[in-house]
Design an enzyme around this catalytic site. Structure first.
Site, mmCIF file in Angstrom:
data_model
loop_
_atom_site.group_PDB
_atom_site.id
_atom_site.type_symbol
_atom_site.label_atom_id
_atom_site.label_comp_id
_atom_site.label_asym_id
_atom_site.label_seq_id
_atom_site.Cartn_x
_atom_site.Cartn_y
_atom_site.Cartn_z
ATOM 1 N N ASP A 1 16.329 21.629 -30.675
ATOM 2 C CA ASP A 1 16.470 21.863 -29.240
ATOM 3 C C ASP A 1 17.501 20.904 -28.657
ATOM 4 O O ASP A 1 17.662 19.780 -29.143
ATOM 5 C CB ASP A 1 15.139 21.632 -28.511
ATOM 6 C CG ASP A 1 14.067 22.625 -28.919
ATOM 7 O OD1 ASP A 1 14.411 23.663 -29.501
ATOM 8 O OD2 ASP A 1 12.888 22.341 -28.645
ATOM 9 N N MET A 2 18.173 21.326 -27.605
ATOM 10 C CA MET A 2 19.156 20.463 -26.953
ATOM 11 C C MET A 2 18.546 19.129 -26.547
ATOM 12 O O MET A 2 19.178 18.071 -26.665
ATOM 13 C CB MET A 2 19.737 21.167 -25.719
ATOM 14 C CG MET A 2 20.797 20.352 -25.001
ATOM 15 S SD MET A 2 21.501 21.188 -23.564
ATOM 16 C CE MET A 2 20.118 21.046 -22.408
#
Length: 235
Positions: free
Chosen positions: A72-73
């Protein structure tokens, strides 16, 4: 001109930092392992404003790289990418067959009760599905969700401002979207700083999502030897 630290990732086994800030933990002819910072996309998103990512930065300095898995970012930590199509196939098969060992460190709200097991590990088994009306969120869905399994173990307790928190080791046995974040939120122990699943006081308790990919282990796609890399969480 890039100095020795920037050039190091191009050598076999080299460590270093690319000119645009990607920490390379290891690189050889088959793969590259990076320590992704929080706040950077792993792969390009839709639109020119989401083109900057781990893949695009590595390709500028190391040539072609091929995606095997994603973070995930908002998550930091270890991510492996292939440098050849053959290595990508081998690593993708290892992921699909669950021959990849992944361990994360997180700081969550509250104090989970330790399990009554000899090894200290506990299981979360809640089926997950993408929450399409609220993408990119996922949710627990007992009717349509896919089986999802997370193991967790208490590492210690700490205080984050006014919030009592617990540091956990996490092992995702399956790899659903946002699995660790949703599983922990569903059990009442949201990861601190989570912009998607944390209530405002818990979101404000940390400057970022306190989730870090701390260990990767897998059979090397070229040699078959067991390959391990670790990274200490920056929180």
């Amino acid at each position: 001109m890039a100095g020795p630290a920037a050039a190091a990732p191009h050598r076999r086994g080299g460590r270093g930092v690319t000119p645009d800030g990607i920490a390379v933990v290891y690189a050889d002819d088959a793969l590259v392992v990076v320590d992704k910072p929080a706040g950077l996309l792993a792969v390009p998103g839709r639109g020119a404003d989401k083109a900057d990512c781990v893949v695009s930065r590595l390709q500028r300095h190391m040539g072609p790289v091929y995606v095997v898995h994603r973070l995930d970012m908002d998550t930091s930590g270890l991510m492996v990418l292939a440098r050849t199509p053959a290595a990508q196939r081998a690593l993708s098969i290892a992921f699909a067959e669950r021959r990849i060992e992944k361990r994360y460190i997180a700081v969550v709200a509250g104090v989970p009760l330790p399990p009554a097991t000899a090894d200290g590990w506990c299981d979360i088994r809640l089926p997950l599905i993408v929450d399409w009306p609220r993408r990119p969120r996922s949710k627990v869905d007992f009717r349509h969700g896919k089986p999802s399994h997370t193991r967790w173990r208490v590492l210690g307790h700490e205080r984050r401002g006014t919030v009592w928190a617990t540091r956990l080791a996490l092992e995702p046995i399956t790899g659903r979207s946002h699995q660790l974040r949703v599983h922990l939120a569903a059990t009442g122990h949201t990861i601190l700083g989570d912009p998607l699943y944390a209530a405002p006081p818990l979101r404000a308790a940390a400057p970022r999502l306190l989730l870090h990919a701390a260990r990767l282990a897998f059979p090397h796609p070229a040699s078959g030897a067991w390959f391990v890399r670790v990274s200490a969480p920056p929180f």
